[in-house]
Each structure stands twice: as structure tokens, then as C-alpha cells.
Write a protein that holds these residues in place. Structure first.
Motif, PDB file in Angstrom:
ATOM      1  N   GLY A  21       1.097  -1.393   0.448  1.00  0.00           N
ATOM      2  CA  GLY A  21       0.145  -0.328  -0.063  1.00  0.00           C
ATOM      3  C   GLY A  21       1.081   1.120  -0.121  1.00  0.00           C
ATOM      4  N   THR A  22       2.299   1.204   0.892  1.00  0.00           N
ATOM      5  CA  THR A  22       3.040   2.333   0.797  1.00  0.00           C
ATOM      6  C   THR A  22       3.809   2.616  -0.669  1.00  0.00           C
ATOM      7  N   GLY A  23       4.033   1.659  -1.354  1.00  0.00           N
ATOM      8  CA  GLY A  23       4.289   1.666  -2.237  1.00  0.00           C
ATOM      9  C   GLY A  23       3.354   2.007  -3.306  1.00  0.00           C
ATOM     10  N   LEU A  24       1.847   1.572  -3.368  1.00  0.00           N
ATOM     11  CA  LEU A  24       1.400   2.629  -4.674  1.00  0.00           C
ATOM     12  C   LEU A  24       1.142   3.599  -4.457  1.00  0.00           C
ATOM     13  N   LEU A  25       1.060   4.381  -2.681  1.00  0.00           N
ATOM     14  CA  LEU A  25       1.136   5.425  -2.898  1.00  0.00           C
ATOM     15  C   LEU A  25       1.978   6.246  -2.762  1.00  0.00           C
ATOM     16  N   LEU A  26       3.552   5.799  -2.561  1.00  0.00           N
ATOM     17  CA  LEU A  26       4.840   6.501  -3.184  1.00  0.00           C
ATOM     18  C   LEU A  26       5.053   6.294  -4.631  1.00  0.00           C
TER      19      LEU A  26
END
Length: 76
Positions: A21-26
Motif C-alpha cells: 500500500g505504501t508502494g502504491l501511494l509513493l
């Protein structure tokens, strides 16, 4: 997932382990969207995403883009 971050051109690269999820956001934090827009585009819960962005800001992993008013409309 692991990402590499270089905070300044002359700074060393640092590795960070992040969740999907953090990867998608970043991937969406490219200066063309607000935090809310990035959350919506990544199809992530807005409240949790804004909290995550706040944590990333506090850790200096992401930086807030200045808001520029152009022809009466705020842009990033």
C-alpha cells in the motif's frame, strides 16, 4: 518491497522496507496530485492514507509540495 531513497543529490542512498500500500501511494506522490488525490488514485482508504503521508512527512521520506495559485486556482 524495498525502495531506495536519496534525500539530496550528495547524500547516500538509503534502503527502506515498505508495504504494498505504501508502494502504491509513493508511486503516486510525484508532485502532480494532492494527498487525497493520490489516495483515491491508489484506491486506498483516505483517512489511513493521509495518516501514512503524515508519518512519511515527519520522517522526511516525502516532502510537501508548495501550493502555487495560478489564475485563481490552486495547483501543486
Amino acid at each position: 518491497m524495498t525502495v531506495l531513497l536519496q534525500r539530496a543529490w550528495d547524500a547516500p542512498l538509503r534502503a527502506f522496507r515498505i508495504g504494498a500500500g505504501t508502494g502504491l501511494l509513493l508511486a503516486r506522490c510525484d508532485g502532480t496530485r494532492t494527498g487525497r488525490e493520490a489516495a483515491l488514485d491508489a484506491d486506498l482508504p483516505e483517512a489511513a492514507t493521509l495518516e501514512l503521508l503524515d508519518q512519511l512527512l515527519q520522517q522526511d521520506i516525502v516532502r510537501a509540495a508548495p501550493v502555487i495559485v495560478h489564475q485563481g486556482r490552486p495547483t501543486v
